[in-house]
Design a protein around this motif. Structure first.
Motif, PDB file in Angstrom:
ATOM      1  N   MET A  52      64.385 114.267  25.468  1.00 37.98           N
ATOM      2  CA  MET A  52      63.827 113.761  24.339  1.00 37.98           C
ATOM      3  C   MET A  52      61.840 113.499  25.401  1.00 37.98           C
ATOM      4  SD  MET A  52      64.109 110.074  21.885  1.00 37.98           S
ATOM      5  CE  MET A  52      65.498 111.020  21.600  1.00 37.98           C
ATOM      6  N   THR A  53      62.018 112.208  26.608  1.00 37.31           N
ATOM      7  CA  THR A  53      61.390 111.498  26.985  1.00 37.31           C
ATOM      8  C   THR A  53      60.754 112.675  27.936  1.00 37.31           C
ATOM      9  OG1 THR A  53      62.748 109.732  28.210  1.00 37.31           O
ATOM     10  CG2 THR A  53      60.831 110.335  28.882  1.00 37.31           C
ATOM     11  N   VAL A  54      60.642 114.257  27.798  1.00 30.99           N
ATOM     12  CA  VAL A  54      60.121 115.177  28.810  1.00 30.99           C
ATOM     13  C   VAL A  54      59.451 115.835  26.680  1.00 30.99           C
ATOM     14  CG1 VAL A  54      60.378 117.613  29.017  1.00 30.99           C
ATOM     15  CG2 VAL A  54      61.826 115.652  30.308  1.00 30.99           C
ATOM     16  N   LEU A  55      60.073 115.647  25.681  1.00 38.95           N
ATOM     17  CA  LEU A  55      59.847 116.657  25.018  1.00 38.95           C
ATOM     18  C   LEU A  55      58.170 115.494  24.334  1.00 38.95           C
ATOM     19  CD1 LEU A  55      62.780 117.716  22.649  1.00 38.95           C
ATOM     20  CD2 LEU A  55      60.796 118.801  23.853  1.00 38.95           C
ATOM     21  N   ASN A  56      58.872 114.301  24.192  1.00 39.77           N
ATOM     22  CA  ASN A  56      57.382 112.924  24.640  1.00 39.77           C
ATOM     23  C   ASN A  56      56.321 113.493  24.996  1.00 39.77           C
ATOM     24  OD1 ASN A  56      59.017 112.069  21.793  1.00 39.77           O
ATOM     25  ND2 ASN A  56      59.258 110.281  23.230  1.00 39.77           N
ATOM     26  N   PHE A  57      56.500 113.749  26.473  1.00 36.72           N
ATOM     27  CA  PHE A  57      55.435 114.118  26.804  1.00 36.72           C
ATOM     28  C   PHE A  57      54.614 115.570  26.735  1.00 36.72           C
ATOM     29  CE2 PHE A  57      56.938 111.650  30.704  1.00 36.72           C
ATOM     30  CZ  PHE A  57      55.896 110.947  31.195  1.00 36.72           C
ATOM     31  N   LEU A  58      55.627 116.331  26.007  1.00 34.64           N
ATOM     32  CA  LEU A  58      54.617 117.066  25.978  1.00 34.64           C
ATOM     33  C   LEU A  58      53.589 117.450  24.898  1.00 34.64           C
ATOM     34  CD1 LEU A  58      57.568 120.114  26.906  1.00 34.64           C
ATOM     35  CD2 LEU A  58      55.074 120.238  27.676  1.00 34.64           C
ATOM     36  N   GLN A  59      54.714 117.056  23.550  1.00 36.41           N
ATOM     37  CA  GLN A  59      53.940 116.233  22.656  1.00 36.41           C
ATOM     38  C   GLN A  59      52.841 115.207  23.273  1.00 36.41           C
ATOM     39  OE1 GLN A  59      57.041 115.635  19.382  1.00 36.41           O
ATOM     40  NE2 GLN A  59      57.896 117.286  19.353  1.00 36.41           N
ATOM     41  N   GLY A  60      52.464 114.655  23.692  1.00 39.47           N
ATOM     42  CA  GLY A  60      51.312 114.101  23.736  1.00 39.47           C
ATOM     43  C   GLY A  60      51.485 112.555  23.558  1.00 39.47           C
ATOM     44  N   VAL A  61      53.048 111.786  23.155  1.00 39.12           N
ATOM     45  CA  VAL A  61      53.577 110.940  22.747  1.00 39.12           C
ATOM     46  C   VAL A  61      53.157 109.801  23.516  1.00 39.12           C
ATOM     47  CG1 VAL A  61      54.797 109.365  22.323  1.00 39.12           C
ATOM     48  CG2 VAL A  61      55.103 111.623  21.139  1.00 39.12           C
TER      49      VAL A  61
ATOM     50  N   GLU B  12      68.054 101.824  26.072  1.00 39.56           N
ATOM     51  CA  GLU B  12      66.923 101.958  25.255  1.00 39.56           C
ATOM     52  C   GLU B  12      65.605 102.771  26.212  1.00 39.56           C
ATOM     53  OE1 GLU B  12      68.769  99.409  27.533  1.00 39.56           O
ATOM     54  OE2 GLU B  12      68.869  97.374  27.357  1.00 39.56           O
ATOM     55  N   LEU B  13      65.997 103.311  26.518  1.00 44.86           N
ATOM     56  CA  LEU B  13      65.368 104.771  27.245  1.00 44.86           C
ATOM     57  C   LEU B  13      65.360 105.967  25.588  1.00 44.86           C
ATOM     58  CD1 LEU B  13      63.149 106.261  28.995  1.00 44.86           C
ATOM     59  CD2 LEU B  13      64.758 107.375  29.849  1.00 44.86           C
ATOM     60  N   ILE B  14      66.272 105.575  24.757  1.00 43.62           N
ATOM     61  CA  ILE B  14      66.261 106.389  23.403  1.00 43.62           C
ATOM     62  C   ILE B  14      65.647 105.613  22.845  1.00 43.62           C
ATOM     63  CG2 ILE B  14      68.046 107.678  22.260  1.00 43.62           C
ATOM     64  CD1 ILE B  14      69.768 108.332  23.884  1.00 43.62           C
ATOM     65  N   LEU B  15      66.347 104.705  22.954  1.00 43.02           N
ATOM     66  CA  LEU B  15      65.843 103.356  21.939  1.00 43.02           C
ATOM     67  C   LEU B  15      63.715 103.497  21.495  1.00 43.02           C
ATOM     68  CD1 LEU B  15      66.630 101.816  19.576  1.00 43.02           C
ATOM     69  CD2 LEU B  15      65.963  99.789  20.930  1.00 43.02           C
ATOM     70  N   GLU B  16      63.471 103.432  23.311  1.00 47.14           N
ATOM     71  CA  GLU B  16      61.917 103.142  23.630  1.00 47.14           C
ATOM     72  C   GLU B  16      61.941 104.962  23.182  1.00 47.14           C
ATOM     73  OE1 GLU B  16      61.101 100.862  23.351  1.00 47.14           O
ATOM     74  OE2 GLU B  16      57.917 101.297  23.903  1.00 47.14           O
ATOM     75  N   GLY B  17      61.969 106.170  23.498  1.00 47.29           N
ATOM     76  CA  GLY B  17      61.546 107.541  23.285  1.00 47.29           C
ATOM     77  C   GLY B  17      61.388 107.752  22.019  1.00 47.29           C
ATOM     78  N   LEU B 104      74.093 116.219  17.486  1.00 47.04           N
ATOM     79  CA  LEU B 104      74.740 116.252  18.850  1.00 47.04           C
ATOM     80  C   LEU B 104      73.744 115.967  19.268  1.00 47.04           C
ATOM     81  CD1 LEU B 104      76.913 119.184  17.731  1.00 47.04           C
ATOM     82  CD2 LEU B 104      77.252 116.238  17.278  1.00 47.04           C
ATOM     83  N   LYS B 105      73.692 114.137  20.271  1.00 51.01           N
ATOM     84  CA  LYS B 105      73.019 114.637  21.267  1.00 51.01           C
ATOM     85  C   LYS B 105      73.757 116.022  22.533  1.00 51.01           C
ATOM     86  CE  LYS B 105      72.717 109.652  21.348  1.00 51.01           C
ATOM     87  NZ  LYS B 105      73.424 108.347  21.267  1.00 51.01           N
ATOM     88  N   PRO B 106      72.322 116.308  23.241  1.00 52.54           N
ATOM     89  CA  PRO B 106      70.785 116.488  23.284  1.00 52.54           C
ATOM     90  C   PRO B 106      70.217 116.318  21.785  1.00 52.54           C
ATOM     91  CG  PRO B 106      71.605 117.476  24.437  1.00 52.54           C
ATOM     92  CD  PRO B 106      73.057 117.225  24.460  1.00 52.54           C
ATOM     93  N   PHE B 107      69.658 115.697  21.580  1.00 52.95           N
ATOM     94  CA  PHE B 107      68.527 116.605  20.265  1.00 52.95           C
ATOM     95  C   PHE B 107      67.198 115.932  21.236  1.00 52.95           C
ATOM     96  CE2 PHE B 107      69.981 112.106  18.887  1.00 52.95           C
ATOM     97  CZ  PHE B 107      69.284 111.836  18.301  1.00 52.95           C
ATOM     98  N   GLY B 108      66.049 116.441  20.735  1.00 57.00           N
ATOM     99  CA  GLY B 108      64.865 116.018  20.472  1.00 57.00           C
ATOM    100  C   GLY B 108      63.767 115.615  19.758  1.00 57.00           C
ATOM    101  N   GLY B 109      62.794 115.679  19.785  1.00 55.72           N
ATOM    102  CA  GLY B 109      62.103 115.286  19.041  1.00 55.72           C
ATOM    103  C   GLY B 109      61.995 115.945  17.342  1.00 55.72           C
ATOM    104  N   PRO B 110      61.193 117.486  17.544  1.00 53.20           N
ATOM    105  CA  PRO B 110      61.503 117.919  16.780  1.00 53.20           C
ATOM    106  C   PRO B 110      62.935 118.481  15.751  1.00 53.20           C
ATOM    107  CG  PRO B 110      60.722 119.569  18.644  1.00 53.20           C
ATOM    108  CD  PRO B 110      61.356 117.968  19.236  1.00 53.20           C
ATOM    109  N   LYS B 111      63.717 118.533  16.436  1.00 49.00           N
ATOM    110  CA  LYS B 111      65.382 118.268  15.397  1.00 49.00           C
ATOM    111  C   LYS B 111      65.092 117.241  14.857  1.00 49.00           C
ATOM    112  CE  LYS B 111      69.465 120.430  17.273  1.00 49.00           C
ATOM    113  NZ  LYS B 111      70.419 121.294  17.867  1.00 49.00           N
TER     114      LYS B 111
END
Lengths: 270, 122
Positions: A52-61, B12-17, B104-111
């Motif tokens: 998620m952090t990597v995707l956030n970096f790439l999306q300019g978050v 915290e890192l997931i929450l903040e992200g 399901l983890k891991p997921f990213g922003g677009p999903k």
């Protein structure tokens, strides 16, 4: 007569002992399965944070990313994605082999856009390997009935396999609907992934579809026998959703992996 | 008006992200680090969507989901369960508790954004 009773007694004792040992073994298998599932759950949490952090970096978050760092961040994205697919495969393997409760959840899936998305996920690794992907997708294809999550991982593994073992610099993807068999009760789409690869004997080609093939070494080289959990695992997953996987090697060394899936009856366009 | 998303997640890192991503996408975001906080925040704020980790401490995600779905006042909150467990467990537990979907983890922003949009369109 006494001897007969002794033999029957021994046989009954052995059978009871065997049954007890079998149940103990099954119980132990379930315990291991639960432990492995827990480990995967624990591994998934930090992986989600990283991905998620990597995707956030790439999306300019977090603000604009310097251009010269973008390609490295894309490499990280590709690797966290790959790790995620491997975790998913391992999770399925645990359910398939230990819990025996792996069931696909079929839904209409459009294969062409799925492949396009996967190729974009693998873009930098294909480029680094100097591999060109040549696509030939028929127009207006119907959706297939497949487990979306699993099919993504299967196709990723097959393309990654082709990328690793190709020797000609090109991987060909051909997607089409198969001509209907006489009296066939269903329609099928086929994805053929072809590449010029190492010489493989027919015996080895058949063995590559075995679930336990990754434990062997290829007879044609010193490299690892496969990528991910191997083609045998992909075959198992595909067969569970009424699809199939075939692997063949031509005389000249052209390898071809064929994936076949049934057309979805929900949204299959006629 | 911006849709409100409550996130119940103890990492915290997931929450903040998630918070930063969803705010960048125009959502109003509320955060909770455990099941108790999530429950109170959901009852007070009535978010449009709750993204809920199944393994959240104090009151686990499945129980939080069950309580919110059995209460007339909070039943309408769409709940998206997030889990690092297998789909077999996730489907069984989350759906039995009344969840509207799962990731399901891991997921990213677009999903995630795709899943949120799908839930909001229902």
């Amino acid at each position: 007569m006494m001897a007969l009773y002794v033999v029957i007694g021994f046989a009954a004792g052995a059978a009871a002992g065997g049954t007890a040992a079998w149940f103990a073994f099954k119980k132990e298998q379930v315990r291991y399965g639960k432990l492995l599932a827990f480990m995967l759950h624990e591994l998934n949490t930090p992986l989600t944070s990283l991905h998620m952090t990597v995707l956030n970096f790439l999306q300019g978050v977090f603000g604009p990313l310097p251009k010269d760092q973008e390609s490295w961040m894309n490499v990280l994205k590709e690797q966290t994605t790959r790790l995620g697919y491997l975790m998913g495969d391992t999770r399925d393997f645990v359910h398939m082999q230990f819990h025996r409760d792996l069931k696909p959840h079929p839904e209409p899936v459009s294969l062409a856009p799925t492949l396009v998305e996967l190729l974009s996920q693998m873009e930098s690794s294909l480029a680094r390997g100097g591999v060109e992907v040549v696509r030939q997708f028929a127009d207006g294809l119907p959706d297939v009935a497949a487990d979306k999550d699993e099919i993504q991982r299967i196709l990723y593994a097959i393309i990654a396999n082709a990328r690793k073992f190709q020797t000609g610099g090109k991987v060909f993807l051909a997607l089409k609907e198969l001509p209907p068999e006489p009296n066939a009760s269903r329609r099928e789409l086929e994805l053929a992934v072809s590449y010029q690869g190492p010489k493989v004997t027919p015996e080895n080609a058949a063995a590559m579809l075995d679930l336990f093939y990754p434990m062997r070494r290829r007879d044609d080289s010193d490299v690892l026998p496969c990528v991910g959990l191997g083609l045998g695992f992909c075959r198992e997953l595909l067969e569970r959703q009424e699809g199939s996987l075939h692997f063949e090697v031509e005389e000249g060394g052209l390898s071809r992996i064929r994936v076949r899936l049934p057309v979805s009856v929900v949204s299959g366009r006629m | 008006m911006a849709h409100t998303v409550l996130i119940g997640e103890d990492e915290e890192l997931i929450l903040e992200g998630l918070r930063m991503l969803l705010e960048a996408k125009g959502f109003r975001v509320l955060c909770a680090l455990d099941g108790e906080q999530t429950l109170l925040s959901a009852q007070r704020e009535k978010p449009d969507i709750l993204i809920l980790d199944i393994g959240i401490p104090k009151i686990d995600g499945v129980e939080v989901c069950r309580r919110l779905k059995s209460d007339e006042a909070t039943r309408g909150i769409r709940i998206l369960m997030a889990t690092g467990q297998g789909r077999q467990e996730a489907v069984k537990d989350a759906m039995a508790a009344g969840a509207d979907g799962y990731l399901l983890k891991p997921f990213g922003g677009p999903k995630l954004v795709e899943a949120l949009q799908e839930l909001l369109s229902k």
